[in-house]
Design an enzyme around this catalytic site. Structure first.
Site, PDB file in Angstrom:
ATOM      1  N   ARG A 107       8.507   8.460  -0.426  1.00  0.00           N
ATOM      2  CA  ARG A 107       7.517   7.414  -0.686  1.00  0.00           C
ATOM      3  C   ARG A 107       6.210   7.578   0.080  1.00  0.00           C
ATOM      4  O   ARG A 107       5.144   7.290  -0.437  1.00  0.00           O
ATOM      5  CB  ARG A 107       8.123   6.042  -0.354  1.00  0.00           C
ATOM      6  N   HIS A 112       4.969   0.789  -1.006  1.00  0.00           N
ATOM      7  CA  HIS A 112       5.615   1.258  -2.233  1.00  0.00           C
ATOM      8  C   HIS A 112       4.536   1.856  -3.121  1.00  0.00           C
ATOM      9  O   HIS A 112       3.494   1.239  -3.361  1.00  0.00           O
ATOM     10  CB  HIS A 112       6.323   0.112  -2.958  1.00  0.00           C
ATOM     11  N   ALA A 159      15.079  -6.642  -4.760  1.00  0.00           N
ATOM     12  CA  ALA A 159      15.236  -5.181  -4.764  1.00  0.00           C
ATOM     13  C   ALA A 159      15.678  -4.699  -6.138  1.00  0.00           C
ATOM     14  O   ALA A 159      16.725  -5.099  -6.641  1.00  0.00           O
ATOM     15  CB  ALA A 159      16.246  -4.764  -3.694  1.00  0.00           C
ATOM     16  N   ASP A 173       8.502 -13.650  10.844  1.00  0.00           N
ATOM     17  CA  ASP A 173       8.840 -14.672  11.852  1.00  0.00           C
ATOM     18  C   ASP A 173       9.799 -14.138  12.916  1.00  0.00           C
ATOM     19  O   ASP A 173       9.608 -14.359  14.117  1.00  0.00           O
ATOM     20  CB  ASP A 173       9.512 -15.884  11.188  1.00  0.00           C
ATOM     21  N   GLU A 219      16.373   8.871  -7.208  1.00  0.00           N
ATOM     22  CA  GLU A 219      15.104   8.324  -6.722  1.00  0.00           C
ATOM     23  C   GLU A 219      14.447   9.309  -5.772  1.00  0.00           C
ATOM     24  O   GLU A 219      15.056  10.303  -5.357  1.00  0.00           O
ATOM     25  CB  GLU A 219      15.321   6.959  -6.047  1.00  0.00           C
ATOM     26  N   ARG A 254      11.407   5.109   5.313  1.00  0.00           N
ATOM     27  CA  ARG A 254      12.711   4.785   4.727  1.00  0.00           C
ATOM     28  C   ARG A 254      12.970   5.597   3.461  1.00  0.00           C
ATOM     29  O   ARG A 254      12.133   5.635   2.568  1.00  0.00           O
ATOM     30  CB  ARG A 254      12.766   3.287   4.393  1.00  0.00           C
ATOM     31  N   GLY A 302      18.188  -0.087  -6.261  1.00  0.00           N
ATOM     32  CA  GLY A 302      19.624   0.105  -6.180  1.00  0.00           C
ATOM     33  C   GLY A 302      20.079   0.339  -4.760  1.00  0.00           C
ATOM     34  O   GLY A 302      19.391   0.012  -3.796  1.00  0.00           O
ATOM     35  N   HIS A 339       5.350  -2.853   1.460  1.00  0.00           N
ATOM     36  CA  HIS A 339       6.677  -3.075   0.889  1.00  0.00           C
ATOM     37  C   HIS A 339       7.778  -3.265   1.924  1.00  0.00           C
ATOM     38  O   HIS A 339       8.627  -4.132   1.765  1.00  0.00           O
ATOM     39  CB  HIS A 339       7.019  -1.877  -0.004  1.00  0.00           C
TER      40      HIS A 339
END
Length: 527
Positions: free
Chosen positions: A277, A231, A46, A210, A114, A373, A49, A338
């Site tokens: 995003r 992303h 990542a 998994d 961001e 997100r 931040g 992403h």
């Protein structure tokens, strides 16, 4: 088959798993199981931040609202409220333990901006190495705890269930080929995401979902599996992995240009390049189709070169190795899978619908992320909900199970390695083509039929680990496709070309559980 007993079993060594193990060690013995090395995870990679409202001009209420806005109406308000408020405390705790975040020349914490954030609230460490430094910091803390035993190159292959309760996991040790039964009074899934299911992904190769597949097969509920976050700005060069160029680069003023050199985000969203995003990724994808190109450009030419090199040292070093000067050259980027927004459904304490089984981090669907997100909320969720999962688990430790049930062993078989890779690549291409950024009914049905054909071939029981992995991939693909077919609208990370608008009637979580019809769960709204 060897059997090992612990109070807590933590599966996964990303930030959520490390946080859970660290707190669990105060209440009993802990097994920390990692599929690869302990420092291989999405958390470690990542760059952006960790978001927290600690600036004097910011408040948790602002962070709360920005998260809801990005989540497109599907965030559970109580879960987000916990994140933004307890997140402040968690950040102070990790700083007091010695974690160092970047500071300005006055010694004050440097706060970045961001996409989707209305305030500067992104803490960074090492410029663009936040995940690496936070994960390394927590790993050091974990390794200093005497009652934590670590198991590298050990993969969970089955959740152990007796009378509807989880009592541990069966695991395969790659080096020795040995099967081990890890029996515990509480088991925490922190296995990370699944974005390596797609051809282009920013994730490490271990991120194949998994934990989702194992939990699904054990009868655990899944939520919102249709929402995959792409992303917007991953490097797009022939023969190179989709290296992530952090959203923080756009936070510092980088612009998106199409292949003709035209800036295109200004007319699409008021925040332009700093839109959430899902908006930016979809806009880039459409611009690529419009210009018949496989990428757009990220331009930093207009920014202070010295500052940019210092702020993004890791990105600058990586691009320099590819003979790209990030301060002078146009950087070719395109969206890449992403982050898994949905996952194993939990309550506000990480508890799944199965007693004894908890989940935290990217694999969990706590209700925080909604349909999309908000940037840099993921590391904060690891801190907050990794800790909360242990708080719940330690109060509800089960009595040790005295079952004699021994599951069939799983064996490594090198002869089927190529078969697995072939099927994995076929499924990845299928998901990229039909279950990517833009979707429609015809493409989803086509993908569903192809996945079902694969499923028929691998339905028979098998002790081959590669066949086990293929079944996992098939199950996950089917979960995503089924959920995407049911959601006949466009919202967040799920965009249907044939249903381009949001539907108020579909402002609800889609819940899937093995052997049951799809259920719908209302969004929890704070009164």
């Amino acid at each position: 088959m060897k059997s090992l007993d612990f109070d807590f079993i933590i599966i996964g060594s990303g930030l959520a798993g490390l946080v859970a193990a660290y707190h669990a060690a105060d209440h009993g013995t802990v097994a920390l199981i990692s599929k690869s090395e302990l420092d291989v995870s999405n958390s470690y990679h990542a760059q952006g931040g960790i978001a927290v409202a600690i600036d004097k001009d910011d408040r948790p209420e602002n962070h709360f609202q920005d998260t809801l806005t990005a989540g497109r109406g599907l965030c559970d308000h109580d879960a987000v409220d916990i994140l933004v408020r307890e997140g402040q405390q968690c950040i102070q705790e990790i700083i007091s333990c010695g974690m160092e975040f970047d500071r300005n020349e006055n010694g004050e914490l440097f706060l970045g901006l961001e996409g989707g954030h209305t305030h500067r609230r992104i803490l960074h460490a090492g410029g663009d190495a936040t995940g690496k430094l936070m994960t390394s910091f927590m790993l050091k803390k974990v390794l200093g705890k005497k009652n934590i035993t670590t198991f590298e190159y050990t993969v969970a292959v089955r959740i152990l269930v007796d009378d509807g309760h989880c009592y541990g996991v069966q695991a395969l040790q790659f080096v020795s080929g040995e099967n081990i039964l890890f029996k515990g009074r509480a088991t925490v899934m922190a296995t990370g995401g699944l974005s390596r299911l797609y051809t282009r992904s920013t994730n490490p190769h271990t991120a194949t979902g998994d934990g989702v597949a194992l939990a699904w097969r054990a009868g655990v509920q899944m939520a919102d599996m249709e929402f995959i976050q792409f992303h917007p700005s991953a490097l797009s060069l022939p023969g190179e992995d989709a290296f992530l160029v952090s959203e923080a680069v756009r936070g510092e003023g980088a612009r998106l240009l199409d292949v003709n050199g035209e800036r295109f985000m200004e007319g699409i969203h008021p925040l332009a390049e700093l839109a959430p995003r899902d908006v930016v990724a979809a806009a880039i994808f459409r611009q690529m189709k419009k210009t018949d190109a496989s990428y757009v450009y990220l331009s930093l030419k207009h920014l202070d070169a010295k500052y940019i090199r210092g702020r993004f040292q890791s990105i600058d070093a990586h691009l320099s190795r590819l003979e790209i000067d990030m301060t002078e050259d146009l950087i070719p980027v395109a969206p890449a899978a992403h982050y898994m927004v949905g996952g194993i459904r939990t309550d506000l304490w990480g508890q799944t619908n199965m007693p004894g089984l908890y989940a935290c981090g990217e694999v969990a669907s706590t209700g925080v992320m909604g349909a999309n997100r908000l940037a840099s909320n993921s590391l904060l969720e690891c801190l907050v909900y990794g800790k909360r999962a242990i708080e719940k688990a330690r109060r509800n430790l089960q009595e040790p199970k005295k079952t004699d049930n021994t599951p069939a062993p799983i064996f490594l078989n090198k002869e089927t390695d190529e078969e697995f890779l072939s099927v994995k690549n076929e499924l990845a291409d299928l998901m990229n083509s039909h279950v990517g950024i833009l979707r429609n009914h015809e493409g989803l049905i086509s993908a569903f039929e192809e996945v079902n054909k694969k499923s028929l071939k691998y339905n028979a029981p098998s002790n081959d680990y590669n066949h086990h992995k293929i079944k996992n991939l098939i199950d996950i693909c089917r979960l995503i496709i089924q959920s995407a077919l049911v959601r006949k609208e466009s919202r967040g990370g799920h965009i249907r070309e044939d249903h381009p608008e949001e539907s108020a009637e579909q402002t609800k979580h889609i819940i899937q559980q093995l052997g049951k019809e799809i259920q719908y769960e209302p969004v929890r709204i704070t009164k």
